[in-house]
Design an enzyme around this catalytic site. Structure first.
Site, short mmCIF file in Angstrom:
data_model
loop_
_atom_site.label_atom_id
_atom_site.label_comp_id
_atom_site.label_asym_id
_atom_site.label_seq_id
_atom_site.Cartn_x
_atom_site.Cartn_y
_atom_site.Cartn_z
CD GLU A 1 62.18 -148.45 25.92
OE1 GLU A 1 62.07 -147.84 24.62
OE2 GLU A 1 61.66 -147.96 26.98
CB ALA A 2 67.58 -152.37 30.87
#
Length: 528
Positions: free
Chosen positions: A318-319
């Site tokens: 989830e970057a």
């Protein structure tokens, strides 16, 4: 009810013997040589509490005893065991203490459920049917993940979770130690600190953080952190119960707590404010800052030094605000830094976008499974299967669940959905799968009772998926065995969700204020 018919996970082989049952007498002893004594002591503690018998540990066997023995050669791998019960004795054999520990969990379930709890001698007669069990796990890694970052769980709470999970032969505990809201593991000031980074502030400030969600009770999570000695204590306790602890430092996203504690990690040199939001994907480290890699090297190095097990998890999920080229540049460095510590590097499946070392492990949770399968086939990288729709233990059972999240598409998310799936899917084969893990994210969880309500019975489903061969599993049979488990869990004081399609032998205290909401029929009914 014959307890051989209610075992969870289902053993590989169960054969009823033409022999009278075994009755545990007040004069019984537990026989074990030195290497097997720790497991024997755990068995004795359980049985003493339930029966009131003395059950001394000895080395010489006689009729009526329980014998634990380590043997040199044993088929089925290091966690395999055999358990033979006759009228004269109980004999448990394995080549390792891990196998003996697994066998003890099966033996525990062969005793009546009244063996659980603290009322010694509740029934007075302790009878086990004559049986031979030969058993081994399908997968080596059978885990749960506890998010201690958004809501802190104390050392004692973590130990309590270990006590419950191990009776189902779950053997790995993944601790998610850092996130946007908080930093939970002590990092000591190093002797060499070129950039003057204030590592102590990670827990001085980051340890005060927690998530805040209006629907949770209470809304704000608990604060706190583990000293390095606390972490060693957790690992020692886990190891005594055949559980491997896998620590995670999430990089390069989910890092706001670090950016708040150490301003040199931000391009502008300004400390970010602490945050309580449950939103994800909005923070990132900087690929252009040398301090990013200095920080990662120190943090991962110290964590590796205090980690007993072989794995070091570096996150990687989830970057969303990290440019792809920056993500690849940073994660490639983080992987190399982690590998240089001597640990096998684990990451969520996004991190497979970089070149991984030979002993790396991909944890698949969401997105393109085919990419993970290709990596497993082409590079031999083993996979931990955690597909969200089948393993995420934070999801609401149904829309009216008092706690939990609801972002995963599909549903309902009951014991059945967590049971009726095969980790070997989309071209993955058993030999490419290290194991199965069920993550519990803690945005809406505030204590162990709430956590248990989300974990169980779904974690029991995952335990059987991970242990028992696909060919011996059957959902209808599992539901019957799950119902019988209710009394055992209730006597232990374990909270669980009363799935409406299960005929429970007993029901726990409801952990939430107010009356229990009746389940929507579409989320489970007892079939004719």
């Amino acid at each position: 009810m014959n307890t051989t018919d209610t075992l969870i996970p289902r053993p590989s082989h169960v054969e009823h013997l033409d022999s009278p049952a075994f009755t545990l007498s007040p004069k019984a002893r537990i026989v074990a040589s030195d290497p097997a004594v720790p497991v024997a002591e755990q068995l004795a503690s359980l049985l003493r509490r339930g029966t009131g018998f003395e059950l001394p540990i000895t080395e010489d066997a006689r009729p009526g005893d329980i014998v634990l023995e380590l043997v040199d050669m044993f088929d089925g791998g290091p966690e395999a065991y055999s358990l033979t019960v006759t009228s004269d004795a109980i004999r448990l054999s394995s080549s390792t203490d891990a196998g003996l520990f697994n066998g003890v969990q099966t033996l525990r379930q062969l005793f009546p459920a009244s063996i659980e709890g603290t009322e010694s001698g509740a029934d007075g007669v302790w009878v086990i049917p004559a049986v031979e069990i030969v058993d081994a796990p399908r997968f080596a890694y059978r885990g749960l993940m506890l998010d201690v970052a958004r809501n802190f769980f104390t050392v004692e709470e973590v130990k309590e979770q270990i006590d419950v999970m191990t009776q189902f032969k779950l053997n790995a505990l993944h601790l998610h130690l850092t996130d946007d809201q908080a930093w939970r593991i002590e990092i000591l000031e190093p002797k060499e600190n070129p950039s003057g980074l204030d590592y102590a502030n990670l827990t001085r400030l980051g340890g005060t953080g927690a998530v805040e969600v209006p629907t949770a009770v209470p809304a704000r999570g608990n604060s706190g952190f583990y000293t390095q000695q606390d972490f060693r204590d957790i690992q020692a306790y886990a190891a005594s119960r055949n559980v491997l602890v896998v620590p995670e430092i999430d990089l390069p996203g989910h890092v706001n707590a670090a950016l708040a504690a150490i301003p040199q990690l931000s391009p502008d040199g300004e400390a970010k404010p602490m945050s309580t939001t449950a939103e994800v994907g909005w923070s990132t480290l900087s690929a252009d800052l040398p301090t990013t890699y200095e920080f990662a090297r120190e943090v991962l190095g110290q964590l590796a030094d205090i980690t007993v097990g072989p794995y070091l998890h570096i996150g990687g999920d989830e970057a969303h605000v990290t440019a792809h080229e920056d993500y690849v540049a940073m994660v490639q460095q983080f992987v190399q830094i982690a590998a240089a510590t001597g640990k096998a590097v684990v990451g969520w499946n996004e991190f497979a976008a970089v070149e991984l070392p030979e002993d790396a492990v991909i944890q698949y949770w969401h997105g393109d499974l085919e990419a993970t399968v290709r990596q497993a086939h082409n590079s031999g990288t083993p996979v931990i299967m955690s597909p969200a729709a089948n393993t995420y233990l934070d999801q609401k059972y149904a829309p009216e669940s008092p706690v939990g999240l609801s972002w995963v598409e599909g549903g309902p998310f009951t014991w059945s959905e967590y049971y009726n799936w095969d980790p070997a899917q989309s071209g993955l084969h058993d030999e490419q799968i290290l194991g199965v893990e069920g993550p519990l994210w803690s945005e809406t969880v505030r204590n162990n009772k709430q956590a248990q309500w989300l974990l169980y019975p779904r974690a029991v489903s995952l335990a059987e998926v991970a242990w028992s061969g696909q060919e011996v599993r059957n959902a209808g049979d599992f539901r019957r065995r799950l119902g019988a488990l209710g009394e055992r869990l209730t006597r232990q004081g374990v909270v669980f969700q009363e799935a409406p399609d299960v005929e429970w032998s007993a029901k726990p205290e409801y952990p939430f204020s107010g009356a229990m909401t009746a389940g929507d029929p579409k989320y489970g009914t007892i079939e004719a």
